[in-house]
Design an enzyme around this catalytic site. Structure first.
Site, PDB file in Angstrom:
ATOM      1  N   ASP A  38       0.732  -1.208   0.082  1.00  0.00           N
ATOM      2  CA  ASP A  38      -0.060   0.119  -0.081  1.00  0.00           C
ATOM      3  C   ASP A  38       0.908   1.353  -0.163  1.00  0.00           C
ATOM      4  O   ASP A  38       1.993   1.432   0.622  1.00  0.00           O
ATOM      5  CB  ASP A  38      -0.841  -0.066   1.083  1.00  0.00           C
ATOM      6  CG  ASP A  38      -1.896   1.137   1.193  1.00  0.00           C
ATOM      7  OD1 ASP A  38      -2.693   1.245   0.294  1.00  0.00           O
ATOM      8  OD2 ASP A  38      -1.693   2.142   2.173  1.00  0.00           O
ATOM      9  N   GLU A  45       0.929  -0.692  -4.877  1.00  0.00           N
ATOM     10  CA  GLU A  45      -0.147   0.484  -5.213  1.00  0.00           C
ATOM     11  C   GLU A  45       0.783   1.769  -5.245  1.00  0.00           C
ATOM     12  O   GLU A  45       0.955   2.342  -4.427  1.00  0.00           O
ATOM     13  CB  GLU A  45      -1.166   0.447  -4.129  1.00  0.00           C
ATOM     14  CG  GLU A  45      -2.121   1.272  -4.365  1.00  0.00           C
ATOM     15  CD  GLU A  45      -2.267   2.664  -3.732  1.00  0.00           C
ATOM     16  OE1 GLU A  45      -2.805   3.616  -4.133  1.00  0.00           O
ATOM     17  OE2 GLU A  45      -1.571   2.588  -2.393  1.00  0.00           O
TER      18      GLU A  45
END
Length: 669
Positions: free
Chosen positions: A310, A363
């Site tokens: 993330d 990401e």
């Protein structure tokens, strides 16, 4: 009574201090041990600035003075405590040099109290017997690059709940989730963070336990069982993992011994003010060992098939969400965080050297180059990256009234300017269905039938566009509400039987997604060459006025599919598209089919090609392109190409798009 030991010669300690330890949880934390013939637990914790460290828990009445730890070198403290048992709760009492006593949970605990409690719990991970040998062998021989990857993204706390709106356990979830994912034709699930976290509203992205599966849904062995059952059913499991930042909760990593340990000391590097979180110090060896060990822990201990990392952009840029004067340039005067770059390269090198068949998905929302290139070639070393640019463009496009889409046609074509620069995943993720952005169905303009048609057309385009796929839960059956973490998905929509017909619309939309996924899995043309121009060929990219696009997808064996998408409410009967070979073409998928809730327009019989040049092809065919639809054709029967003959008379149709019209004029001369 506790017993202090000296273990300064432990090789893991040296590797930890040098940044090269990859299984740090085996050295630090709490582990069953035998000392002097007595069974108990050995505790080790890293607190380099502490004056003293004590152990307190329900086993000693939380009297921290009873169990002091002794330093063993490198800032690590240790104690052995006999007579303890699984589920005993504990914390470390860390004494600072300025007189404070901090109650800290164990950064290496495998289990924790369920919020609002935040103590660590003793838990031995040994003893689970895995039954997924066939899956693990399959994974080795089916690399992601040339195989289908269609991910169903879920939040475990809100996918489905009990009738009393309570969480389902890991084990209860399996009986609902696994059959559903198999039935719907997804290859993998991606689960939003299951690392322990104190605040439900963070969705797990503000983590305090990097080695602890959240206790909201059960104990660690229960999560192992859920993943094992997924694997035995042929479903891969990807976990979201957050090495980018951590929260400021007093019991967690923040100022662990009264001073920065895991975070950068300078707030201009060590704090994300907008998020209220701290940034890991990627230049510190001990932190590198901590994060690398956490990543490998989930891949090895829980047999996870991949990690979606993330907020990578926030790691890479020193000025991420910071104004002038709020960040420190690197040694070259730039805004790149060179320590984070080095860490990510180290992380991926370690992971792929040990497990070349796993997924490491970034990401990353910027144009940082070579995210999915090997470290040896100067890349970050991930093997997949979310295509955030595609997601933003397509979300903008589908919200527009169809009339205005003609002026924004680049939204559906610009992605091909960079489509093969990285190994992309096309995500329609949770980020796009929260915070007043609306659900996928609610983004679509027009009346209800047009909205459902828009979802079907968009999903056809997404499945046929190069790149692996990800769809957020609830989108597959047209949930009206945007996602809310506090409640279950609106499964009742599928059960409605009233005169409005809404229940039938939701059921038919889900049937379409199921059929589209089934077709995707069955056709290598749609996934075998996702990361190469060899797998994709434009037929018509410039027909902006008609809101249409047409292209070919190719397999390595030379098989192809013809795809045409009409993002307008205009029925385009007789739309001409070029085809590579002469023959009869069968429509494999028509998003406007009645069984999917459409109007039932489109080709049902085979369509014969003609010797009419179009879209750079010598052959072409006229298709019935329904309004707001996506259609996919295959050549069902090849035939020798006849001599070119221009269409004559009133029956002649104009080819679709500018390229087709030019080609038709040239042929007619």
């Amino acid at each position: 009574m506790p017993m202090n030991t000296q273990d300064t010669g432990h090789p893991a300690l040296a590797r930890f201090l040098q940044g090269g330890e990859t299984h740090l949880q085996d050295f630090l934390g709490a582990h069953p041990a035998v000392q002097g013939g007595t069974e108990g637990y050995r505790f080790r914790v890293w607190a380099p600035h502490a004056k003293e460290v004590h152990l307190m828990g329900d086993f000693n009445g939380w009297q921290e003075a009873q169990c002091p730890l002794a330093p063993i070198g490198g800032g690590v403290w240790e104690v052995f405590v006999p007579g303890l048992k699984r589920y005993d709760t504990y914390k470390f009492a860390v004494h600072t040099h300025d007189g404070r006593v901090l109650a800290k949970s164990d950064p290496f605990a495998f289990h924790a109290e369920t919020r609002p409690g935040n103590g660590s719990k003793l838990y031995d991970l040994a003893g689970y017997t895995w039954g997924d040998d066939k899956w693990m062998e399959y994974r080795k021989t089916h690399p992601v690059y040339t195989n289908p990857l269609n991910i169903y993204e879920i939040h475990l706390g809100s996918w489905r709940r009990t009738g009393e709106d309570e969480f389902l356990s890991y084990r209860d979830m399996a009986q609902y989730l696994i059959p559903y994912v198999k039935e719907m034709g997804f290859t993998h699930i991606e689960v939003m963070p299951l690392t322990e976290h104190p605040l439900d509203a963070s969705w797990g992205y503000q983590c305090t336990g990097y080695f602890a599966a959240t206790s909201r849904f059960g104990v660690p062995h229960d999560l192992m069982w859920l993943i094992d059952q997924c694997h035995q059913a042929g479903i891969g499991v990807i976990l979201d993992w957050v090495p980018s930042h951590f929260p400021r909760d007093g019991f967690g990593l923040y100022h662990f011994d009264g001073e920065p340990c895991y975070e950068y000391a300078d707030p201009r590097k060590g704090e994300h003010k907008e998020w209220g979180t701290m940034v890991f110090d990627y230049g510190r060896n001990e932190v590198r060992s901590f994060l690398t060990s956490s990543a490998l822990f989930w891949l090895e201990q829980y047999h996870v098939d991949g990690l979606r990392v993330d907020a990578v952009a926030s790691m890479l840029y020193l000025d991420y969400n910071r104004q002038g004067g709020e960040w420190i340039p690197n040694v070259h005067g730039g805004h790149e965080n060179l320590e984070a770059v080095s860490f990510l390269q180290h992380l991926n090198t370690m992971i792929f050297s040990a497990h070349p068949d796993v997924l490491m998905i970034a990401e990353e929302s910027t144009a940082w180059p070579l995210v999915t290139a090997p470290v040896s070639e100067g890349g970050l070393g991930f093997n997949l990256k979310w295509n955030m640019g595609w997601m933003n463009d397509i979300q903008h496009y589908i919200k527009l009234d169809p009339y205005f889409r003609q002026y924004n046609h680049k939204d559906i074509t610009f992605s091909f300017m960079y489509a093969f620069s990285e190994n992309f995943v096309l995500p329609l993720s949770h980020d796009e269905v929260v915070h007043m952005k609306g659900s996928l169905l609610n983004k679509m303009p027009g009346d209800d039938p047009l909205r459902y048609a828009g979802v079907r057309a968009f999903y056809t385009y997404m499945l046929t566009h190069p790149g692996k796929k990800l769809l957020m839960m609830g989108s597959e059956f047209g949930q009206w509400n945007e996602w809310h973490f506090e409640h279950s998905l609106d499964w009742h929509l599928l059960e409605q039987e009233d005169e409005s017909g809404d229940g039938e619309r939701h059921r038919r939309l889900r049937a379409f997604v199921q059929a589209a996924n089934e077709l995707y899995l069955a056709h290598p043309e749609l996934w075998e060459q996702d990361f190469d121009w060899k797998g994709f060929q434009w037929l018509e990219a410039d027909d902006a006025q008609a809101n249409t696009a047409a292209f070919l997808r190719w397999s390595t064996k030379g098989e192809f599919l013809v795809v045409a998408c009409n993002f307008s409410p205009i029925h385009r009967k007789g739309y001409r598209v070029g085809v590579p070979v002469a023959g009869k073409y069968q429509c494999l998928l028509n998003s406007d089919a009645e069984e999917f809730g459409g109007g039932g327009l489109g080709d049902k019989a085979l369509v014969s090609s003609q010797a009419v040049a179009c879209h750079g092809q010598e052959q072409s065919m006229e298709i019935d392109l329904p309004p707001m639809s996506g259609v996919i054709y295959r050549c069902a029967k090849r035939s020798p190409a006849p001599r070119k003959k221009a269409p004559t008379g009133t029956a002649a149709k104009k080819p679709g798009g500018k390229a087709g019209r030019k080609a038709a004029k040239k042929t007619a001369k």
